[in-house]
Design an enzyme around this catalytic site. Structure first.
Site, PDB file in Angstrom:
ATOM      1  N   LYS A 113      -2.328   0.040  -8.145  1.00  0.00           N
ATOM      2  CA  LYS A 113      -1.486  -0.014  -9.552  1.00  0.00           C
ATOM      3  C   LYS A 113       0.051   0.666  -9.276  1.00  0.00           C
ATOM      4  O   LYS A 113       0.671   0.231 -10.254  1.00  0.00           O
ATOM      5  CB  LYS A 113      -2.318   1.158 -10.517  1.00  0.00           C
ATOM      6  CG  LYS A 113      -3.644   0.637 -10.882  1.00  0.00           C
ATOM      7  CD  LYS A 113      -4.229   1.593 -11.780  1.00  0.00           C
ATOM      8  CE  LYS A 113      -5.789   0.941 -12.100  1.00  0.00           C
ATOM      9  NZ  LYS A 113      -6.579   1.195 -10.861  1.00  0.00           N
TER      10      LYS A 113
HETATM   11  C1  LIG Z   1      -7.853   0.194 -10.913  1.00  0.00           C
HETATM   12  C2  LIG Z   1      -8.459   0.050  -9.627  1.00  0.00           C
HETATM   13  C3  LIG Z   1      -9.394  -0.888  -9.614  1.00  0.00           C
HETATM   14  C4  LIG Z   1      -9.979  -2.000 -10.727  1.00  0.00           C
HETATM   15  O1  LIG Z   1      -8.641  -3.020 -10.977  1.00  0.00           O
HETATM   16  P1  LIG Z   1      -8.931  -3.651 -12.376  1.00  0.00           P
HETATM   17  O2  LIG Z   1      -7.451  -4.256 -12.415  1.00  0.00           O
HETATM   18  O3  LIG Z   1      -8.959  -2.538 -13.532  1.00  0.00           O
HETATM   19  O4  LIG Z   1      -9.849  -4.591 -12.241  1.00  0.00           O
HETATM   20  C5  LIG Z   1     -10.149  -1.169  -8.422  1.00  0.00           C
HETATM   21  N1  LIG Z   1      -9.653  -0.430  -7.199  1.00  0.00           N
HETATM   22  C6  LIG Z   1      -9.056   0.779  -7.463  1.00  0.00           C
HETATM   23  C7  LIG Z   1      -8.638   1.641  -6.377  1.00  0.00           C
HETATM   24  C8  LIG Z   1      -8.133   0.904  -8.658  1.00  0.00           C
HETATM   25  O5  LIG Z   1      -7.355   1.929  -8.760  1.00  0.00           O
END
Ligand SMILES: *Cc1c(COP(=O)(O)O)cnc(C)c1O
Length: 467
Positions: A113
């Protein structure tokens, strides 16, 4: 670039307002009016660029035109990705003959993120500065995502951020990643309750219109188009490195809210030959059930070892649905309204069949995830966190033979030390940038599950300099 809502009732608008609004007023999600397409020659010309420059060029058609020009975007990308500890920013690691892990966890909070949020924080600050305005970002976290938002907003002149977390229910690393940020525009609140209580408090603050307006509350959650746009470049970088646009590739994505895999699909709309999207889930397998049998029905969320995928409704799926319905906003609105009411999404069979041609589902429960972590490590010495391991398992199970597949590594294994220990019998090392995490001072407020008290904390914080 103009944006329209997937539900068709909100007026089209440019990127700046889409950024600040997040969700459209009609409850829909903003999508670009049309997809920018790069020619084969344009894609080839992007090969080998530094990541920050590549990212700026790919995001430019989505973001530039109002207050953001290309030079701003270049600067935001350079600044944002300078804080990543790996010189490649998003290195590609080969695990097998045609299987590659795209490591998205070298940012300040060790999760993918950071790639989009570090840009989004800078974009917010810039647009607010141009408009002479401020916002208070408010959010709830079960532990994993709060730190990425805090890191993106810390020290931004025009942004305050308040994050609620359930007291004593996050891991110590997760708490410290948030509470050791001592910037004056950051407020951490430990709520004496669980994650649902935190979320309910946030929802209640947003639905109190006078409070929301006077505090200028906003969210930077994964339905914000800026988050999706910020995730397109790394799919492009990996595909280009593996021979695109002259060679087809597949991607495998550990999925929760469907934002990351949607970004990969957008890269395809922009002209990259990504022929298959492998959607990997844990036991919360609504997307696997949908792709297997057109059964998109909400089930109880179960807690797993891959908590960032513990989700029952994948909000960003609405954007894909809108596209596959031929951009029919009233059909999208109708399906979403009935889904909200009944907990079951009625996707027409023809649409489901079309989605299935590109998207494959896969899910893995916790015991199999531990086995997978161990077998990846045994095969090539690679430590995959629980989310990443599910993506790798999905890639092995469903990727087309002979085609390079990019499995995205969404978190650093050090974020999940207990699970890694269970699987491997050793603890993953914390990266050196984190070595002082346990000695830094923490700052946080606490509050009971009491809306009036939490609102008072937000009010005091927001008014602390009598702005
Ligand atoms: C947020 C997250 C996901 C999921 O991603 P999306 O874009 O919500 O599908 C998967 N793995 C980790 C480690 C995350 O922090």
């Amino acid at each position: 670039m103009r944006y329209v809502s997937t539900r068709g009732e909100a007026a089209p608008r440019g990127f700046d307002s889409v950024l600040l609004a997040g969700l459209a007023e009609d409850g829909g999600l903003f999508v670009p009016e049309s997809w920018p397409v790069f020619s084969l020659a344009e894609w080839r010309a992007l090969r080998g660029l530094p990541y920050a420059e590549l990212a700026a060029r790919i995001m430019a058609p989505f973001m530039c035109g109002e207050s953001i020009d290309f030079a701003h975007l270049q600067r935001f990308c350079r600044d944002a990705y300078r804080s990543f500890v790996h010189p490649a920013v998003v290195p590609l690691v080969q695990l097998d003959r045609s299987l590659f892990a795209l490591e998205l966890f070298h940012g300040p909070t060790l999760a993918f993120k950071d790639l989009a949020l570090q840009i989004a924080g800078r974009l917010f600050d810039h647009v607010l500065n141009v408009r002479g305005s401020r916002v208070t970002v408010v959010g709830a976290t079960s532990g994993d995502t709060g730190s990425a938002a805090i890191s993106a907003c810390r020290d931004r002149a025009r942004v305050d951020i308040v994050i609620l977390h359930p007291a004593g229910r996050t891991s110590e690393v997760q708490r410290r990643q948030m509470t050791t940020v001592l910037s004056s525009n950051v407020l951490n609140v430990a709520i004496e309750g669980n994650f649902d209580d935190c979320q309910d408090l946030v929802k209640a603050m947003f639905s109190d219109a006078p409070f929301r307006e006077s505090m200028r509350l906003t969210a930077i959650n994964s339905i914000n188009w800026a988050r999706i746009a910020g995730q397109i470049p790394y799919f492009a970088a990996a595909a280009l490195a593996l021979g695109a646009p002259d060679r087809e590739v597949a991607v495998a994505v550990p999925t929760g809210n469907f934002g990351n895999v949607l970004a990969a699909w957008v890269a395809k709309q922009m002209g990259l030959p990504i022929s298959q999207f492998i959607v990997a889930s844990n036991s919360n397998d609504i997307l696997r059930r949908f792709l297997a049998s057109n059964d998109m029905s909400v089930a109880q969320v179960v807690e797993t070892a891959s908590p960032s995928m513990d989700i029952q409704v994948s909000s960003n799926f609405e954007r894909l649905l809108f596209e596959f319905l031929g951009r029919d906003a009233s059909a999208t609105a109708e399906i979403m309204k009935r889904f909200r009411a009944s907990g079951r999404m009625a996707v027409p069979d023809s649409v489901w069949t079309a989605i299935r041609r590109e998207f494959k589902g896969f899910s893995l429960d916790d015991p199999s995830t531990l086995t997978e972590i161990a077998s990846i490590y045994a095969a090539c010495g690679y430590q995959a966190d629980p989310h990443t391991a599910i993506g790798i398992a999905a890639a092995r199970a469903t990727a087309p033979v002979g085609m390079p597949v990019i499995a995205v590594a969404t978190a650093h294994p050090a974020k999940f030390p207990e699970t890694m220990y269970k699987a491997l019998g050793v603890y993953p090392g914390l990266p050196s940038t984190f070595s002082d995490l346990y000695s830094l001072p923490e700052r946080l407020s606490s509050a009971p599950v009491d809306l009036a008290e939490v609102k008072q904390l937000v009010r005091q914080f927001s008014n602390r300099n009598d702005r």
